[in-house]
Design a protein around this motif. Structure first.
Motif, mmCIF file in Angstrom:
data_model
loop_
_atom_site.group_PDB
_atom_site.id
_atom_site.type_symbol
_atom_site.label_atom_id
_atom_site.label_comp_id
_atom_site.label_asym_id
_atom_site.label_seq_id
_atom_site.Cartn_x
_atom_site.Cartn_y
_atom_site.Cartn_z
ATOM 1 N N VAL A 1 0.842 -1.205 0.000
ATOM 2 C CA VAL A 1 0.000 0.000 0.000
ATOM 3 C C VAL A 1 0.872 1.249 0.000
ATOM 4 C CG1 VAL A 1 -1.640 1.351 1.377
ATOM 5 C CG2 VAL A 1 -1.999 -1.108 1.050
ATOM 6 N N ALA A 2 1.908 1.248 0.826
ATOM 7 C CA ALA A 2 2.812 2.400 0.886
ATOM 8 C C ALA A 2 3.553 2.588 -0.436
ATOM 9 C CB ALA A 2 3.805 2.218 2.032
ATOM 10 N N ALA A 3 3.960 1.488 -1.073
ATOM 11 C CA ALA A 3 4.683 1.580 -2.340
ATOM 12 C C ALA A 3 3.798 2.168 -3.434
ATOM 13 C CB ALA A 3 5.202 0.206 -2.751
ATOM 14 N N VAL A 4 2.543 1.744 -3.478
ATOM 15 C CA VAL A 4 1.622 2.289 -4.483
ATOM 16 C C VAL A 4 1.363 3.768 -4.213
ATOM 17 C CG1 VAL A 4 -0.715 2.170 -5.417
ATOM 18 C CG2 VAL A 4 0.561 0.060 -4.971
ATOM 19 N N ASN A 5 1.174 4.108 -2.951
ATOM 20 C CA ASN A 5 0.922 5.510 -2.602
ATOM 21 C C ASN A 5 2.120 6.405 -2.906
ATOM 22 O OD1 ASN A 5 -1.669 4.958 -1.762
ATOM 23 N ND2 ASN A 5 -1.160 4.864 0.410
ATOM 24 N N ALA A 6 3.311 5.819 -2.965
ATOM 25 C CA ALA A 6 4.528 6.592 -3.231
ATOM 26 C C ALA A 6 4.798 6.786 -4.718
ATOM 27 C CB ALA A 6 5.723 5.915 -2.568
ATOM 28 N N LEU A 7 3.977 6.202 -5.585
ATOM 29 C CA LEU A 7 4.188 6.373 -7.019
ATOM 30 C C LEU A 7 4.109 7.854 -7.381
ATOM 31 C CD1 LEU A 7 2.012 3.412 -8.373
ATOM 32 C CD2 LEU A 7 4.521 3.549 -8.342
ATOM 33 N N PRO A 8 4.957 8.316 -8.306
ATOM 34 C CA PRO A 8 4.975 9.739 -8.652
ATOM 35 C C PRO A 8 3.640 10.260 -9.170
ATOM 36 C CG PRO A 8 6.902 8.616 -9.534
ATOM 37 C CD PRO A 8 5.992 7.555 -9.004
ATOM 38 N N GLN A 9 2.917 9.399 -9.869
ATOM 39 C CA GLN A 9 1.601 9.777 -10.376
ATOM 40 C C GLN A 9 0.579 8.748 -9.896
ATOM 41 O OE1 GLN A 9 1.378 10.191 -14.612
ATOM 42 N NE2 GLN A 9 -0.826 10.559 -14.646
ATOM 43 N N LYS A 10 -0.558 9.203 -9.408
ATOM 44 C CA LYS A 10 -1.568 8.292 -8.898
ATOM 45 C C LYS A 10 -2.244 7.553 -10.048
ATOM 46 C CE LYS A 10 -0.795 9.838 -4.784
ATOM 47 N NZ LYS A 10 0.125 9.053 -3.906
ATOM 48 N N PRO A 11 -2.455 6.240 -9.914
ATOM 49 C CA PRO A 11 -3.192 5.510 -10.952
ATOM 50 C C PRO A 11 -4.657 5.924 -10.957
ATOM 51 C CG PRO A 11 -2.821 4.109 -9.040
ATOM 52 C CD PRO A 11 -2.055 5.370 -8.788
ATOM 53 N N GLU A 12 -5.310 5.739 -12.100
ATOM 54 C CA GLU A 12 -6.725 6.088 -12.192
ATOM 55 C C GLU A 12 -7.589 5.069 -11.460
ATOM 56 O OE1 GLU A 12 -8.244 7.625 -15.801
ATOM 57 O OE2 GLU A 12 -6.349 8.578 -16.355
ATOM 58 N N PHE A 13 -7.109 3.839 -11.365
ATOM 59 C CA PHE A 13 -7.772 2.831 -10.542
ATOM 60 C C PHE A 13 -6.805 1.689 -10.301
ATOM 61 C CE2 PHE A 13 -8.943 1.898 -14.955
ATOM 62 C CZ PHE A 13 -8.645 0.551 -15.082
ATOM 63 N N ILE A 14 -7.202 0.775 -9.417
ATOM 64 C CA ILE A 14 -6.412 -0.408 -9.101
ATOM 65 C C ILE A 14 -7.269 -1.637 -9.334
ATOM 66 C CG2 ILE A 14 -5.392 -1.705 -7.159
ATOM 67 C CD1 ILE A 14 -4.482 1.004 -6.019
#
Length: 297
Positions: free
Chosen positions: A68-81
């Protein structure tokens, strides 16, 4: 039906980016190239097995939170998961099953994204035909559209016999009938739809029927989980991409007698674990896949 391993005509390995390998996948439909939607990207997570306790991952209590932390740290937020199954580890106790699902749901609520699409895995659904999953997450199969791409989530796990079933295949046929022959279609599922390693339960007994329904459509890509490793395969013109897990890696298909987890390495606790970014280009029905680790180092 022709079933071939990845080749350079279908996938191009571009190299390492930020600790992850990048692939290009897709066929390029001429008609759709002039009509598709805007580019976008989503994240695929799979096989968290929340509730697992064992030597294959002594840090199992932390790994999902690290993801969860790794996804939240992505430079750009994904449109969905999309989360392609085995959210939780199996248990014979219905109360414990629901407890694990509630805990999993609470943890992933921390993902900084507007929408998550959940699929069940056999660990979530095979013992109660998906009853607890539906209570917590909704339908086990469904479809949705996003910026010109039609997404189809298939359930090949609620049936303990690893079948999609006649009713769902009929639903799939009707759902596909509304799509143009060159529409970009993404199928999400847990088990592979082809016979990868049937003796390891790495197959869907009526998966060939689903693939046959998909074959008339020129631009189909399948993303799945279950095998706990990155894997790429073609059935005809349809590309299939397996994702790594968030709990422990499993051996290469058929490389040993049993599909026991690979040994835990305390020096590299995140080895073999990961998730992926998928950059979608609807105008070309193409997808750039970037594999990323759960933890750095």
């Amino acid at each position: 039906m022709e079933d071939s391993m990845i080749d350079r005509r279908s996938f191009l390995r571009l190299g390492a980016v930020g600790g992850g390998a990048v692939f290009m996948s897709g066929l390029y439909g001429k008609a759709w190239a002039q009509q598709g939607g805007d580019d976008f990207y989503f994240v695929q997570l799979s096989d968290a097995h929340w509730g697992y306790r064992g030597p294959a991952n002594p840090e199992a209590q932390n790994t999902l939170r690290q993801a969860v932390a790794a996804v939240n740290a992505l430079p750009q937020k994904p449109e969905f998961i999309v989360f392609t199954g085995d959210l939780t580890h199996s248990t014979d106790d219905p109360a414990e099953r629901r407890k694990r699902m509630a805990e999993f749901k609470q943890i992933v609520a921390g993902l900084e994204v507007q929408q998550i699409h959940f699929l069940p895995g056999e660990h979530d659904a095979s013992l109660d035909q998906g009853a607890a999953f539906q209570e917590m997450f909704g339908p086990t199969h469904y479809s949705f559209d996003h910026k010109g791409v039609h997404f189809i989530a298939l359930d090949n796990v609620s049936d303990p016999g690893a079948r999609i079933g006649e009713a769902q295949l009929a639903w799939l046929k009707a759902d596909l009938a509304a799509q143009r022959p060159d529409a970009p279609i993404v199928v999400l599922t847990h088990r592979p739809l082809f016979d990868l390693e049937p003796k390891w339960d790495w197959a869907t007994r009526d998966g060939a029927q689903a693939v046959a329904l998909l074959m008339p459509y020129a631009n189909v890509t399948v993303f799945y989980g279950h095998i706990h490793q990155e894997h790429h395969r073609m059935t005809g013109h349809i590309a299939h991409h397996a994702a790594k897990s968030l709990i422990f890696p499993l051996p290469v298909p058929g490389s040993q007698a049993m599909r026991t987890p690979l040994p835990w390495d305390p020096a590299t606790p995140g080895k073999g674990l990961g998730f992926r970014e998928v950059d979608a280009e609807p105008r070309q029905a193409a997808y750039q896949i970037t594999e990323l680790p759960v933890t750095k180092g």
